[in-house]
Design a protein around this motif. Structure first.
Motif: not given
Lengths: 308, 308
Positions: A115-128
């Motif tokens: 996020k610090k480096r590429y604030p525009e990249v969005s992450v969709r995170f899920s556990e598994g």
DNA sequence: CCTTCGTGATAACTCGCGGTTATGATTGCG
DNA sequence: CGCAATCATAACCGCGAGTTATCACGAAGG
């Protein structure tokens, strides 16, 4: 039949008013324009420019092309820009799946870095858990998985690992967790055979498998009194004195260690934590950046050196 | 950097779901698609498709391209269609200029013909004497001019006729117009010398020039009593008995001939009526169609055979 | 389990689009 | 009436973009 290059030329002629000027404006030479116009004229079957002495003027059809050129070229530029944004990490999306105990510190630290480096990249995170995350990867529902493998096994047990790219992130030492009043709590290193008769509390199925394997190596078969997928519960049970458990370091880091004593095993046992993706997805900039962030996050922990 | 062909390919992949299907849908072979995708990937610097076993799926960047492809290809199609409409005479515009006496019958008949054949072609018509119309043609303000030249002269007197294409439409016989009570009214053919002493009514400057030339050939210098650009006025003056005039057939056709007697000359004199355009404009379909209509209109009159 | 079929990848070849340079033909201007 | 600027043409050529032939592999089925 008619392509962007042709439109670009017509627009340049319309804007500049002469073939020569259009040529220099596009970085071409003048004959290139002459020929391009001739090609377009014989393709469309109508005159596009009108030669007036030494100047040229567009005909009606030529004007039509020049007018549409604006639309087409704008749309093309927009497409190019959008892709460039993804390639330049000014945009983009990555779907990350990680096993629960990694989402306590390893993954959050990596995502903060990203996020610090590429604030525009969005992450969709899920556990598994690994089998799930690898299946998602295979199905195209996930771009990057964080998985683990106990020493001597693979991240996917029966899985075909061919299509995957597996990057080791770090080693996670497995310790014996016991209540402070356990007879062996004072020892700095535990020989597994010494707790052969204790009741065991097992974690996820794969962890239980690992426990059985280790115990078998030590010459006994563990008496599993409780099973739960939730490591917070495992630690609670241990803290309550209901048994001992094998717990990876990562979990101990994240949870309160109050009321728990955790000691390394002899011989030591580790699980390896990997990032898994595919050849193709590795070339998606957002995925590559996330992978890199995960590696840095793993290095910055550095309790146990990463094994290559 | 990125062109319409690439977008077409990406869209086909998105629509069809596989390289092979996309290839057949576009009429290509499968390797063409493989290579196109690879080229696009190395140009954009990011992965565009994700190979999942034996199928492929677009990545985020690939989806972006496929999405924009719709816009770009629609705009391209629109441009192509619009130009095709002009080429196919389902659209288009022609700017026609003709000298006043042609606008009575020759031009209207031609435009009616054109309208019947190509109802969508729009005509912008204006009147102008030959020097004017040729100047407009040269300046690009006009696509097609109807001009005339008296025998032995050119349509443009001092003009450079090189860039023009001149198509003869018809010959227009010049007659002597006089009041019915004129002494020569009974003759079927008039010898110009017989009216050497009559007062003359002259039309446009070029017509006056022609009168002077003809009179000179007959051995006299005409006594020009009135001058007017308007042929209706010329006929009115003749009808009123104020003089005689040389009047082309085309005008007599259009105007009331009541109170006027018009007789051919001996030797006969004609003016030639031409359609004038340029090499380039002749290839504009609407111009070509109008030219053709003018030729047919001229043929359908056929009072005097067209001289090639 | 092994075969088979359908998929994409790769290699080698070819063609023609779309550029270049060099030169010619015209036109409009000083 | 040259001079300068413009477009047209010819000859050349490199590379993009297609082809055919073949390989590698994954999914499905006997």
């Amino acid at each position: 039949m008619i392509d962007a290059a042709g439109l670009r030329v017509m627009k340049a002629i319309a804007d500049e008013g002469s073939f020569t000027a259009a040529a220099t404006s596009l970085g071409f030479t003048q004959p290139a324009i002459s020929q391009m116009v001739r090609r377009l004229e014989q393709r469309t079957g109508t005159a596009l420019v009108e030669r007036l002495g030494r100047n040229v003027r567009l005909t009606e059809a030529g004007e039509v092309l020049a007018r549409h050129a604006v639309t087409v070229l704008a749309a093309l530029d927009a497409a190019e820009e959008e892709v460039a944004a993804i390639a330049g990490l000014r945009s983009g999306r990555v779907r990350l799946m990680a096993f629960p105990s990694s989402s306590a510190s390893l993954v959050p630290r990596a995502l903060a870095l990203l996020k610090k480096r590429y604030p525009e990249v969005s992450v969709r995170f899920s556990e598994g858990e690994p089998p799930e995350s690898l299946a998602a990867l295979r199905a195209g529902d996930c771009d990057l998985a964080v998985a683990f493998a106990y020493e001597g096994t693979d991240v996917g047990r029966g899985e075909d690992l061919d299509p995957f790219i597996i990057r080791p992130l770090m080693d996670d030492e497995v310790r014996l967790a016991m209540p402070p009043d356990h007879p062996l709590a004072a020892q700095s290193v535990i020989n597994l055979a010494d707790v052969a008769d204790d009741p065991w509390i097992a974690g996820c199925p794969r962890c239980r498998g690992h426990l059985v394997t280790l115990a078998h190596g030590a010459g006994f078969s563990p008496n599993v009194a409780f099973e739960t997928e939730d490591y917070v519960a495992v630690l609670g049970l241990v803290r309550a004195g209901l048994g001992v458990a094998l717990v990876p370091d990562l979990i101990l880091e994240a949870a309160h260690e109050d009321g728990i004593v955790a000691r390394p095993l002899s011989p030591p046992s580790r699980r390896q934590i990997h990032a898994v993706t595919t050849e193709d997805l590795q070339r998606v900039p957002a995925v590559a950046a996330t992978l890199e962030a995960l590696e840095e996050s793993a290095r910055s922990r550095a309790k146990v050196p990463v094994r290559s």
